[in-house]
Enzyme design. Sequence first.
Site, PDB file in Angstrom:
ATOM      1  N   TYR A  52       1.389 -15.794   1.673  1.00 44.22           N
ATOM      2  CA  TYR A  52       0.851 -15.460   0.362  1.00 44.22           C
ATOM      3  C   TYR A  52       1.677 -14.359  -0.310  1.00 44.22           C
ATOM      4  O   TYR A  52       1.993 -13.331   0.284  1.00 44.22           O
ATOM      5  CB  TYR A  52      -0.604 -14.998   0.477  1.00 44.22           C
ATOM      6  CG  TYR A  52      -1.167 -14.460  -0.822  1.00 44.22           C
ATOM      7  CD1 TYR A  52      -1.526 -15.334  -1.847  1.00 44.22           C
ATOM      8  CD2 TYR A  52      -1.294 -13.092  -1.032  1.00 44.22           C
ATOM      9  CE1 TYR A  52      -2.018 -14.855  -3.041  1.00 44.22           C
ATOM     10  CE2 TYR A  52      -1.791 -12.600  -2.230  1.00 44.22           C
ATOM     11  CZ  TYR A  52      -2.148 -13.496  -3.228  1.00 44.22           C
ATOM     12  OH  TYR A  52      -2.621 -13.021  -4.423  1.00 44.22           O
TER      13      TYR A  52
ATOM     14  N   HIS B 223       0.929  -8.264 -15.348  1.00 50.34           N
ATOM     15  CA  HIS B 223      -0.275  -7.470 -15.127  1.00 50.34           C
ATOM     16  C   HIS B 223      -0.207  -6.079 -15.771  1.00 50.34           C
ATOM     17  O   HIS B 223      -1.154  -5.296 -15.649  1.00 50.34           O
ATOM     18  CB  HIS B 223      -0.555  -7.347 -13.624  1.00 50.34           C
ATOM     19  CG  HIS B 223      -1.115  -8.596 -13.018  1.00 50.34           C
ATOM     20  ND1 HIS B 223      -0.396  -9.777 -12.948  1.00 50.34           N
ATOM     21  CD2 HIS B 223      -2.339  -8.882 -12.490  1.00 50.34           C
ATOM     22  CE1 HIS B 223      -1.126 -10.710 -12.385  1.00 50.34           C
ATOM     23  NE2 HIS B 223      -2.319 -10.190 -12.098  1.00 50.34           N
TER      24      HIS B 223
ATOM     25  N   ASN C  23      -0.961  -4.191  -5.379  1.00 51.69           N
ATOM     26  CA  ASN C  23      -2.087  -4.728  -4.614  1.00 51.69           C
ATOM     27  C   ASN C  23      -2.639  -3.651  -3.682  1.00 51.69           C
ATOM     28  O   ASN C  23      -2.367  -3.628  -2.493  1.00 51.69           O
ATOM     29  CB  ASN C  23      -1.607  -5.946  -3.822  1.00 51.69           C
ATOM     30  CG  ASN C  23      -2.731  -6.756  -3.219  1.00 51.69           C
ATOM     31  OD1 ASN C  23      -2.584  -7.341  -2.170  1.00 51.69           O
ATOM     32  ND2 ASN C  23      -3.863  -6.808  -3.884  1.00 51.69           N
TER      33      ASN C  23
ATOM     34  N   ARG D  55     -35.577  29.037  -7.305  1.00 55.71           N
ATOM     35  CA  ARG D  55     -36.070  29.129  -5.926  1.00 55.71           C
ATOM     36  C   ARG D  55     -35.562  28.001  -5.034  1.00 55.71           C
ATOM     37  O   ARG D  55     -35.472  28.165  -3.808  1.00 55.71           O
ATOM     38  CB  ARG D  55     -37.603  29.132  -5.957  1.00 55.71           C
ATOM     39  CG  ARG D  55     -38.256  29.104  -4.607  1.00 55.71           C
ATOM     40  CD  ARG D  55     -39.736  29.478  -4.631  1.00 55.71           C
ATOM     41  NE  ARG D  55     -40.498  28.952  -5.729  1.00 55.71           N
ATOM     42  CZ  ARG D  55     -41.453  28.028  -5.620  1.00 55.71           C
ATOM     43  NH1 ARG D  55     -41.725  27.483  -4.442  1.00 55.71           N
ATOM     44  NH2 ARG D  55     -42.152  27.641  -6.679  1.00 55.71           N
TER      45      ARG D  55
END
Length: 513
Positions: free
Chosen positions: A51, A81, A193, A293
């Site tokens: 891949y 991208h 990635n 407090r």
Amino acid sequence: MITVGQHVLSLADFNDIVFKQKPVTLSPSALTKIETNFKFLQSFSSNKLIYGINTGFGPMAQYKVSEENLLALQYNLIRSHSSGSGNLLTVRQTRAVMVARLNSLIQGFSGIHTDIVELLVTLINKDVTPCIFEHGGVGASGDLVQLAHLGLVLIGEGEVIYKGSIQPTSEVYESLGIKPLSIHVREGLATINGTSAMTGIGMINIVQGHKLLGWSAILSAMTNEVVEAYDDHFSHELNIVKHHKGQNRIALMLRDILKGSKMIRNRSEHLYRPDNIDQEIFEDKVQEYYSLRCVTQVLGPIHDTIVNAEEVLTNELNSVNDNPVIDHVNQNVFHGGNFHGDYVSLEMDKLKIAITKLSMLSERQLNYLVNDKLNQKFPPFVNLGVLGFNFGMQGVQFTATSTVAENQTLSFPMYVHSIPNNNDNQDIVSMGCNAAIMTSKVIDNTFAVLAIQMMTVLQAIDYLKCQDRLAPHTLSVYNAIRAFFPVFVEDTPKYKDVERVKQFLETNDPNID
């Protein structure tokens, strides 16, 4: 000089590189590991379907890419991208992203050539900052869009911020003699990635979160001090019976900050006297309001949230977070989803909720100081001028209130806001970068709220003229800020004062450890 790849990069190391701009160098042994890993991938990928090396990406992975187009494929990935929008990340945030990506790649499981880590070091050390946009990544397959803009600069394209201005990358490279990255096998995919945008921004958030917690403890202590509260609510004895580390840590911080104060009262000396029991109505409040407090119980879980986020984000910073993992040790390539940002997303959501609560505590303490009906000690709005004619801190309270309201809305979690995309290949995503950016906004807002509270506390001290009764630590804070924010009586615009005090809190360590 910080050596990357030699040991686990800690929050302190990260702070030195990103905030103090210490230069970076690469571990020789890490470079050797990268070379070994790169050569393994070259050999292993021959005649195998892997891949992102000889396939398309995402849902296009079923399409084989021809041999002559393998390198062009990586360039196409970066360019296609680079599609971000919105504001640019700040220079500091982008530097953090670069450090995070460098530290992931230096682990030696990404199949990259050493050229890419060496170029990242050059850009970090020469303060060349890629233009990266806030919007784009969904936080699974990593911060694809943000890191693509980093990749665009690595290959010599896009724009950078250099010497305070946006300039074409190619021109800056030429002026500095920097050679753009040449793709060897999978440097495009290895760059984009991963979780490095959300992780880098998230690490900044943790650094600033620690700082906010320290200042909140100081302001809580000073607020208790000027109203002459009792000391038992932050005592060791009260807090130790509740077994939370954060609560007891905050209690110790308060005791350290207030050590030597002549204003904090001991309950035994004031309320346990025998003559008090005959009174029908006590002039002194037996117990303070919760915002005074219950500081240890409110800031305690915030402390623990920051500490846990630091552990998770440091683990992510030192992890291999791309896909696939190129494992030269086991002589295999493993496909999976280490790019998924759920760890970071969840911690950023928890952190922004915690910091929002911190801002809410500050706003309540501020309201107590400016409301004379509550404190019965100061004039309305701690107004040192003529009541009805002057306004004191009235105007800036509006800003604090509206800013806290924005924090509350921003605190809706991104972690549960997954929207499938990428043709449903990415059918469950983290939105981690969105979570980190929204958290940074909450943090920035909170510094402003604390600045307004600090201004109010200082005015209260001047109203009481109690400087000689303050604890040494709180007096040092008073003196440091009064050096550039003097006491005021007449009304003047306050927006520049708020910004100056805010910047002081952002850039100075509370120094209470």
